[in-house]
Design an enzyme around this catalytic site. Structure first.
Site, PDB file in Angstrom:
ATOM      1  N   LYS A  83       0.863  -1.186   0.017  1.00 30.42           N
ATOM      2  CA  LYS A  83      -0.074  -0.081  -0.212  1.00 30.42           C
ATOM      3  C   LYS A  83       0.810   1.218  -0.111  1.00 30.42           C
ATOM      4  CE  LYS A  83      -4.393   0.512   2.500  1.00 30.42           C
ATOM      5  NZ  LYS A  83      -5.096   0.406   3.747  1.00 30.42           N
TER       6      LYS A  83
HETATM    7  O1  G3P Z   1      -7.582   1.046   5.513  1.00 30.36           O
HETATM    8  C1  G3P Z   1      -7.976   2.193   5.127  1.00 30.36           C
HETATM    9  C2  G3P Z   1      -9.168   2.803   5.740  1.00 30.36           C
HETATM   10  O2  G3P Z   1     -10.454   1.844   5.595  1.00 30.36           O
HETATM   11  C3  G3P Z   1      -9.117   3.528   6.806  1.00 30.36           C
HETATM   12  O3  G3P Z   1     -10.535   3.832   7.440  1.00 30.36           O
HETATM   13  O4  G3P Z   1     -12.143   4.381   9.314  1.00 30.36           O
HETATM   14  O5  G3P Z   1      -9.654   5.202   9.419  1.00 30.36           O
HETATM   15  O6  G3P Z   1     -11.165   6.078   7.823  1.00 30.36           O
HETATM   16  P1  G3P Z   1     -11.094   4.872   8.772  1.00 30.36           P
END
Ligand code: G3P
Length: 216
Positions: A83
Site C-alpha cells: 500500500k
Molecule cells: O484501511 C483504510 C481505511 O479503511 C481507513 O478507514 O475508518 O480510518 O477512515 P478509517
C-alpha cells in the site's frame, strides 16, 4: 463486489475467514498499531489465514526507501499487496514495483484525479476513503461511483477498493456504485448478517418444529 476485512487483528480475520465470506484483507499503520505484536508476524499470520490479497502499507515517503520497504513486505508472502499513498514519489515507486510484478494498492485517494494518476502509474488497486469524505460533508459513495466510471470508460486495469467504510448502509451503496471490492471493519461485516426478521424467523421455525412429528 468482493468483501475484504479492514483490520490487522488476527482473531477477527480468523473468524471472518471461517465464515467463508472474505476474499482479502487490508491493513494500515493505524490498524497495525492497535495490535500487540510485531507487524511481520501479524502479516505472516494473516497470509496463512486468507488465500487472497493482503495489503500492507509503507511508511516512507521517499522513492528509494519506499522501494526497500515494499520489496521487504512483498517478500513476506506471494499474496502481499503493497500500500502506497498517492504522492508523486509514491507513483514513481508504483511504476517501478509494477514492472517487478509487485502489486500496489494506492491509498488515501479522495478525488478522481488522484485515482487517474494511480491507475496510470500502474496501480493494481485504488482505495478511495469514503467515510473520511463523508466526515467533511462530501459524498464518498459518489466518488467511488465516479472513479469506477472513469476506470470503465477508459479501460484502465485497476480495481477499486471502497475503503473507510463506516456502517452497513455504505456496503450496498458502493456495490451499486460498481466498486470491485469493499474493505470492511469487522464490526460492519458482523452487522451485515443481522436482520430482525431472520431472528424472528429462526425463533418461529424452532418453536414450530417442537410441535411437529419429528420422526423421519
Ligand atoms: O484501511 C483504510 C481505511 O479503511 C481507513 O478507514 O475508518 O480510518 O477512515 P478509517
Amino acid at each position: 463486489m468482493k468483501l475484504y476485512l479492514d483490520t490487522a487483528n488476527v482473531d477477527e480475520i480468523r473468524q471472518a475467514a471461517q465464515w467463508g465470506v472474505i476474499s482479502g484483507v487490508t491493513t494500515n499503520p493505524s490498524l497495525a498499531a492497535k495490535e500487540n505484536q510485531d507487524f511481520n508476524t501479524i502479516l505472516t499470520s494473516i497470509c496463512e489465514l486468507v488465500d487472497g490479497p493482503v495489503s500492507a502499507e509503507v511508511i516512507s515517503l521517499e522513492y528509494e526507501e519506499m522501494l526497500k520497504e515494499a520489496r521487504k513486505l512483498a517478500g513476506v508472502h506471494k499474496n502481499v499487496v503493497v500500500k502506497i499513498p498517492i504522492v508523486p514519489e509514491g507513483m514513481r515507486a508504483v511504476k517501478t514495483l509494477a514492472a517487478e510484478g509487485i502489486k500496489v494498492n494506492v491509498t488515501l485517494v479522495f478525488s478522481v484525479n488522484q485515482a487517474l494518476l494511480a491507475a496510470r502509474a500502474g496501480a493494481a488497486y485504488i482505495s478511495p476513503f469514503l467515510g473520511r469524505l463523508d466526515d467533511i460533508g462530501h459524498n464518498g459513495v459518489e466518488l467511488v461511483r465516479d472513479i469506477v466510471d472513469v476506470i470503465d470508460l477508459h479501460d484502465l486495469d485497476a480495481e477499486v477498493i471502497a475503503a473507510s467504510i463506516r456502517h452497513t448502509e455504505h456496503v450496498p451503496a458502493v456495490a451499486l456504485a460498481g466498486s470491485h471490492i469493499a474493505t470492511l471493519p469487522f464490526k460492519v461485516l458482523k452487522q451485515m448478517f443481522k436482520h430482525p426478521l431472520t431472528d424472528l424467523g429462526i425463533e418461529a421455525f424452532l418453536n414450530d418444529w417442537k410441535k411437529a412429528d419429528q420422526s423421519i
